[in-house]
Design an enzyme around this catalytic site. Structure first.
Site, PDB file in Angstrom:
ATOM      1  CD  GLU A 154     -29.049   0.239   4.764  1.00 64.82           C
ATOM      2  OE1 GLU A 154     -28.658   0.853   3.748  1.00 64.82           O
ATOM      3  OE2 GLU A 154     -28.746   0.569   5.918  1.00 64.82           O
ATOM      4  CD  GLU A 159     -27.462   1.598  11.338  1.00 62.55           C
ATOM      5  OE1 GLU A 159     -26.624   1.981  10.528  1.00 62.55           O
ATOM      6  OE2 GLU A 159     -28.684   1.660  11.115  1.00 62.55           O
TER       7      GLU A 159
END
Ligand SMILES: *[C@@H]1O[C@H](CO)[C@@H](O)[C@H](O)[C@H]1NC(C)=O
Ligand SMILES: *[C@@H]1O[C@H](CO)[C@@H](O)[C@H](O)[C@H]1NC(C)=O
Ligand SMILES: *[C@@H]1O[C@H](CO)[C@@H](O)[C@H](O)[C@H]1NC(C)=O
Ligand SMILES: *[C@@H]1O[C@H](CO)[C@@H](O)[C@H](O)[C@H]1NC(C)=O
Ligand SMILES: *[C@@H]1O[C@H](CO)[C@@H](O)[C@H](O)[C@H]1NC(C)=O
Length: 331
Positions: A154, A159
């Site tokens: 990932e 974020e």
């Protein structure tokens, strides 16, 4: 104060577009130089404008990260005004900001994944604005579409949670993958070197970016900017350019990472065999609320009350919007 700010944020994309056009003479000059380069990157995918959603799928199951959201399917999201393309070609992904909920209810939101997946390349994402605020956890990321997480990897490009200042860039992987920090980065620091993750233990290996323009409110106040990821066998390298600093070669569609200077994050393959840990990566854009990260972090965030109380109040989500100019992939 909050509504005045959100009006300003929503008015920014057009101003930003005007500036892009005004600079076009300069861009043409730089294109001539970029095009003379050997082994130049070739555009393979361009996601922008009225056909944007043709290349993406809407995820409409329970949030795997435990957020208090209902991820809507495409038809419901479109009808609710949570996923649409403006007449100026900006794609908007929003969180419901009109419905008063009772504490404990989930709020409607959107999570989309690209139909296509990749095993490397140069990824350029130009966003005018991103969601932020109390309880909000926005993410622009990549994840393997064929392997069970965390195998296949990932890659978290944008974020953060709540009122964070500064983006966090993170890799999650299977066992035996370390961030070996031997390469200089700018305006960032390593927060963790262990990329190996598991469902109960998944900080991943990451850089915290110190420039407040890289995330949230300050990102939006600059009309956003560009994140670039160059994913090669030798590793993954990330750059961030605030709106006013976007290099001409990017705007011209002839990107040359060798001209971009010091990156904000580098994950070399010296501590991690990139090819075996990261493959078949689809792009994902979502906004969840509370969940595994924004939830526990809420108490120390300076936000009022509890995370679930924040979710119940629609006025908290007037700026919880992704405003996407384009995403391009080059090989
Ligand atoms: C939106 O994109 C379409 C297709 O690329 C283009 O024809 C049109 O001029 C664009 N509109 C604006 C306002 O940029
Ligand atoms: C980024 O780093 C450079 C060089 O260290 C420094 O001059 C600049 O002030 C930093 N910018 C931000 C916004 O932190
Ligand atoms: C980290 O990288 C350096 C040089 O790039 C290399 O000499 C060293 O062996 C690497 N360390 C690990 C733990 O892989
Ligand atoms: C990647 O996806 C392709 C196409 O679906 C599949 O054939 C291949 O096995 C996948 N790679 C890995 C390492 O799982
Ligand atoms: C967000 O919701 C909480 C809980 O209802 C409320 O106390 C707070 O004022 C809201 N924040 C904003 C910025 O509207």
């Amino acid at each position: 104060m909050h509504s005045a700010l959100s009006a300003l944020v929503l008015s920014l994309p057009l101003a930003a577009l005007a500036r892009v056009h005004a600079d076009s003479a300069l861009h043409r000059r730089h294109t001539a130089i970029a095009h003379s380069r050997r082994n130049a990157y070739q555009l393979t995918d361009h996601f922008q404008g009225q056909s944007f959603f043709d290349d993406w799928e809407f995820f409409n199951q329970a949030d795997p990260t435990g957020g208090y959201v209902n991820f809507l399917d495409q038809q419901a999201a479109s009808q609710a005004g949570l996923a649409y393309v403006q007449s100026d070609n900006t794609t908007v992904l929003a969180v419901d900001d009109t419905t008063q909920l009772s504490v404990g209810q989930n709020r409607n939101s959107v999570r989309i994944s690209s139909k296509k997946s990749w095993n490397g390349g140069l990824f350029i994402a130009d966003f005018f604005a991103m969601p932020h605020g109390c309880s909000v956890w926005p993410a622009f990321w990549m994840v393997s579409s064929t392997a069970e997480w965390p195998n296949g990897g990932e890659i978290d490009i944008i974020e953060g949670v709540n009122n964070n200042q500064g983006n966090q860039i993170t890799l999650h992987s299977g066992a035996d993958c370390l961030l070996n920090s031997t390469i200089q980065t700018l305006n960032s620091s390593i927060t963790n070197i262990h990329c190996a993750s598991s469902p109960g233990d998944d900080p991943g290996c990451s850089y915290g970016l110190t420039d407040p323009r890289t995330f949230g409110h300050e990102f939006n106040m600059q009309a956003g900017g560009v994140y670039a990821l160059e994913w090669q066998d030798s590793g993954m390298t990330f750059w961030f350019f605030s709106r006013d600093d976007i290099p001409c070669d990017i705007t011209d569609g002839a990107p040359d990472p060798t001209s971009w200077g010091t990156p904000v994050a580098v994950f070399p393959n010296t501590g991690c065999d990139m090819a075996s840990h990261f493959f078949n990566q689809s792009l994902v854009i979502d906004t969840t609320l509370c969940g595994d990260w924004a939830g526990p972090a809420y108490t120390g965030s300076g936000c009022p009350g509890t995370c679930q109380e924040a979710v119940a109040d629609p006025t908290n989500f007037s700026v919880a919007k992704w405003m996407i100019n384009y995403i391009s992939v080059y090989q």
